[in-house]
Design a protein around this motif. Structure first.
Motif, PDB file in Angstrom:
ATOM      1  N   VAL A   1       0.838  -1.200   0.000  1.00 34.24           N
ATOM      2  CA  VAL A   1       0.000   0.000   0.000  1.00 34.24           C
ATOM      3  C   VAL A   1       0.871   1.247   0.000  1.00 34.24           C
ATOM      4  O   VAL A   1       0.587   2.229  -0.696  1.00 34.24           O
ATOM      5  CB  VAL A   1      -0.956   0.002   1.213  1.00 34.24           C
ATOM      6  N   LEU A   2       1.941   1.228   0.770  1.00 35.41           N
ATOM      7  CA  LEU A   2       2.856   2.369   0.802  1.00 35.41           C
ATOM      8  C   LEU A   2       3.517   2.578  -0.559  1.00 35.41           C
ATOM      9  O   LEU A   2       3.648   3.717  -1.029  1.00 35.41           O
ATOM     10  CB  LEU A   2       3.930   2.147   1.870  1.00 35.41           C
ATOM     11  N   ARG A   3       3.909   1.494  -1.186  1.00 34.09           N
ATOM     12  CA  ARG A   3       4.563   1.622  -2.497  1.00 34.09           C
ATOM     13  C   ARG A   3       3.578   2.108  -3.558  1.00 34.09           C
ATOM     14  O   ARG A   3       3.940   2.897  -4.442  1.00 34.09           O
ATOM     15  CB  ARG A   3       5.195   0.293  -2.882  1.00 34.09           C
ATOM     16  N   ASP A   4       2.335   1.664  -3.463  1.00 34.06           N
ATOM     17  CA  ASP A   4       1.316   2.146  -4.406  1.00 34.06           C
ATOM     18  C   ASP A   4       1.047   3.629  -4.195  1.00 34.06           C
ATOM     19  O   ASP A   4       0.861   4.391  -5.156  1.00 34.06           O
ATOM     20  CB  ASP A   4       0.023   1.352  -4.234  1.00 34.06           C
ATOM     21  N   ALA A   5       1.028   4.053  -2.934  1.00 35.26           N
ATOM     22  CA  ALA A   5       0.807   5.475  -2.640  1.00 35.26           C
ATOM     23  C   ALA A   5       1.954   6.314  -3.177  1.00 35.26           C
ATOM     24  O   ALA A   5       1.756   7.404  -3.721  1.00 35.26           O
ATOM     25  CB  ALA A   5       0.652   5.681  -1.134  1.00 35.26           C
ATOM     26  N   LEU A   6       3.175   5.800  -3.058  1.00 37.13           N
ATOM     27  CA  LEU A   6       4.333   6.503  -3.602  1.00 37.13           C
ATOM     28  C   LEU A   6       4.237   6.615  -5.116  1.00 37.13           C
ATOM     29  O   LEU A   6       4.521   7.673  -5.690  1.00 37.13           O
ATOM     30  CB  LEU A   6       5.619   5.773  -3.210  1.00 37.13           C
ATOM     31  N   ALA A   7       3.817   5.534  -5.763  1.00 36.32           N
ATOM     32  CA  ALA A   7       3.678   5.558  -7.218  1.00 36.32           C
ATOM     33  C   ALA A   7       2.658   6.602  -7.652  1.00 36.32           C
ATOM     34  O   ALA A   7       2.812   7.242  -8.704  1.00 36.32           O
ATOM     35  CB  ALA A   7       3.279   4.177  -7.721  1.00 36.32           C
ATOM     36  N   ALA A   8       1.620   6.796  -6.834  1.00 32.32           N
ATOM     37  CA  ALA A   8       0.586   7.778  -7.171  1.00 32.32           C
ATOM     38  C   ALA A   8       1.133   9.204  -7.134  1.00 32.32           C
ATOM     39  O   ALA A   8       0.635  10.092  -7.830  1.00 32.32           O
ATOM     40  CB  ALA A   8      -0.593   7.653  -6.208  1.00 32.32           C
ATOM     41  N   VAL A   9       2.178   9.432  -6.323  1.00 34.07           N
ATOM     42  CA  VAL A   9       2.801  10.749  -6.265  1.00 34.07           C
ATOM     43  C   VAL A   9       3.667  10.988  -7.503  1.00 34.07           C
ATOM     44  O   VAL A   9       3.894  12.128  -7.911  1.00 34.07           O
ATOM     45  CB  VAL A   9       3.649  10.893  -4.981  1.00 34.07           C
ATOM     46  N   GLY A  10       4.157   9.893  -8.081  1.00 35.10           N
ATOM     47  CA  GLY A  10       4.937  10.030  -9.299  1.00 35.10           C
ATOM     48  C   GLY A  10       6.420  10.088  -9.079  1.00 35.10           C
ATOM     49  O   GLY A  10       7.179  10.479  -9.962  1.00 35.10           O
ATOM     50  N   LEU A  11       6.891   9.705  -7.880  1.00 35.15           N
ATOM     51  CA  LEU A  11       8.326   9.681  -7.610  1.00 35.15           C
ATOM     52  C   LEU A  11       8.842   8.264  -7.776  1.00 35.15           C
ATOM     53  O   LEU A  11       8.146   7.296  -7.471  1.00 35.15           O
ATOM     54  CB  LEU A  11       8.616  10.152  -6.180  1.00 35.15           C
ATOM     55  N   PRO A  12      10.067   8.096  -8.230  1.00 38.70           N
ATOM     56  CA  PRO A  12      10.618   6.747  -8.357  1.00 38.70           C
ATOM     57  C   PRO A  12      10.955   6.172  -6.990  1.00 38.70           C
ATOM     58  O   PRO A  12      11.288   6.893  -6.066  1.00 38.70           O
ATOM     59  CB  PRO A  12      11.902   6.980  -9.171  1.00 38.70           C
ATOM     60  N   GLU A  13      10.838   4.848  -6.866  1.00 39.26           N
ATOM     61  CA  GLU A  13      11.250   4.191  -5.629  1.00 39.26           C
ATOM     62  C   GLU A  13      12.768   4.195  -5.552  1.00 39.26           C
ATOM     63  O   GLU A  13      13.470   4.120  -6.542  1.00 39.26           O
ATOM     64  CB  GLU A  13      10.725   2.762  -5.580  1.00 39.26           C
ATOM     65  N   ARG A  14      13.286   4.323  -4.336  1.00 44.98           N
ATOM     66  CA  ARG A  14      14.734   4.331  -4.124  1.00 44.98           C
ATOM     67  C   ARG A  14      15.075   3.329  -3.048  1.00 44.98           C
ATOM     68  O   ARG A  14      14.203   2.809  -2.350  1.00 44.98           O
ATOM     69  CB  ARG A  14      15.197   5.724  -3.668  1.00 44.98           C
ATOM     70  N   GLU A  15      16.348   3.074  -2.902  1.00 43.76           N
ATOM     71  CA  GLU A  15      16.774   2.214  -1.792  1.00 43.76           C
ATOM     72  C   GLU A  15      16.549   2.939  -0.489  1.00 43.76           C
ATOM     73  O   GLU A  15      16.587   4.162  -0.413  1.00 43.76           O
ATOM     74  CB  GLU A  15      18.261   1.863  -1.935  1.00 43.76           C
ATOM     75  N   ALA A  16      16.308   2.180   0.562  1.00 42.59           N
ATOM     76  CA  ALA A  16      16.051   2.757   1.880  1.00 42.59           C
ATOM     77  C   ALA A  16      17.235   3.602   2.334  1.00 42.59           C
ATOM     78  O   ALA A  16      18.386   3.279   2.044  1.00 42.59           O
ATOM     79  CB  ALA A  16      15.763   1.656   2.899  1.00 42.59           C
ATOM     80  N   VAL A  17      16.936   4.666   3.094  1.00 45.84           N
ATOM     81  CA  VAL A  17      18.005   5.494   3.633  1.00 45.84           C
ATOM     82  C   VAL A  17      18.757   4.741   4.699  1.00 45.84           C
ATOM     83  O   VAL A  17      18.214   3.870   5.356  1.00 45.84           O
ATOM     84  CB  VAL A  17      17.431   6.810   4.215  1.00 45.84           C
ATOM     85  N   ALA A  18      20.020   5.093   4.881  1.00 46.14           N
ATOM     86  CA  ALA A  18      20.836   4.402   5.883  1.00 46.14           C
ATOM     87  C   ALA A  18      20.430   4.844   7.265  1.00 46.14           C
ATOM     88  O   ALA A  18      20.022   5.963   7.470  1.00 46.14           O
ATOM     89  CB  ALA A  18      22.298   4.715   5.635  1.00 46.14           C
TER      90      ALA A  18
END
Length: 335
Positions: free
Chosen positions: A318-335
């Motif tokens: 659900v979080l990844r789908d919400a991010l996709a709706a914003v239109g930003l690319p997924e990235r690796e998690a922050v350290a």
């Protein structure tokens, strides 16, 4: 010395303790945005710390450091015991609540009620200091009801500093214990930043921090010119992206601004662990709905989290789908 940062004569920026909001999931989320902010728990009553489910009430992720435990109570012996338990859990600071005006707090004769009994507050601080090695601090109002803020705040400060308090954080409003709800007490009594500035002039060598109505990092910077710390509450909660500028702007760090896509991915991984342990996705996402406030796609992000995350069986997708709706690319998690 209050916190390691003061050894380098640095100021402190904190996210305020907020009932029902600054739980461990909220703090983990905020820590993805800033490494330097001091984070606070919700207020936990001393009796609950002593007798309740400690892991549920006090447990936190190591990534949350520096993190402070805020305790409510008015009995020195109980507060000392609760402080020791908190210190054993690994909290970096124990804070005594002398500012909450809720009915539940009033019925227990603590919180803002304690502004009327500064000597008792001093006794509480002294008992806590005797039991723990971590800093013991106090968060107060400038006064309650018909008290004169000049006299009331001076008396409280004198008592807590004499008892060894490492810091006094002041919400720069009165609290009205009769006639105003907790929400109204956050909005109706007028802010009086000048009163906190005058307190600092009286105690130039003591840590004085300010809280109340701070809406931007511009305002934070202005307060830090005159005080040792600034604490932001609802603005940080509702528009959390501003926390991503804290480390660079307030502390001069060269590390790049936290990437919102990486923050979401870090929270998705965290959510997977929480769900696997029996938790619900909504426990986490309820704190994240404002992440893209004011940006394109923010409304859709909020809608997806507010509707889909509450469904039975909802997962981190659900979080990844919400991010996709914003239109930003997924990235690796922050350290």
């Amino acid at each position: 010395m209050y916190h390691k940062s003061l050894k380098n004569k640095e100021k402190i920026f904190a996210v305020a303790p907020m009932m029902d909001w600054t739980d461990r999931h909220c703090r983990f989320f905020h820590r993805q945005l800033t490494r330097r902010a001091l984070l606070y728990t919700e207020m936990v009553v001393a009796d609950a710390v002593i007798h309740g489910e400690r892991e549920k009430l006090l447990g936190f992720d190591a990534v949350e450091h520096p993190v402070a435990l805020q305790i409510g109570g008015s009995e020195p012996a109980k507060l000392a015991r609760a402080a020791a338990i908190g210190a054993d859990f690994g909290y970096d600071e124990i804070n005594l609540n002398v500012g909450c005006p809720s009915d539940r707090v009033q019925s227990g004769t603590f919180g803002a009620c304690l502004m009327k009994t500064p000597d008792l507050v001093g006794a509480c601080v002294a008992a806590m200091k005797e039991r723990v090695k971590v800093p013991v601090t106090v968060k107060s109002r400038i006064g309650v009801d018909d008290q004169d803020p000049e006299e009331a705040l001076d008396r409280l400060a004198e008592a807590v500093f004499a008892a060894g308090a490492d810091a006094l954080w002041v919400h720069a409003r009165k609290a009205w214990l009769a006639g105003l709800s907790p929400r109204e007490n956050r909005e109706i009594p007028p802010l009086d930043y000048g009163r906190v500035y005058r307190l600092k002039e009286k105690y130039p060598n003591k840590f004085i921090g300010i809280n109340g109505g701070i809406q931007s990092l511009d305002e934070v910077e202005a307060h830090l010119l005159r005080l040792d710390g600034a604490m932001m509450g609802r603005a940080a909660y509702h528009t959390p992206a501003l926390l991503a500028d804290v480390d660079q702007r307030l502390f001069g760090e060269k590390r790049r601004r936290a990437d919102p896509a990486a923050v979401v991915e870090a929270m998705a991984a965290y959510a997977q662990r929480h769900i696997a342990a029996g938790g619900r996705l909504s426990h986490i996402t309820r704190h994240m709905v404002g992440l893209f406030h004011g940006q394109p796609g923010a409304r859709r992000f909020r809608q997806i989290l507010s509707t889909r995350a509450t469904r039975p069986g909802a997962g981190a997708d659900v979080l990844r789908d919400a991010l996709a709706a914003v239109g930003l690319p997924e990235r690796e998690a922050v350290a």
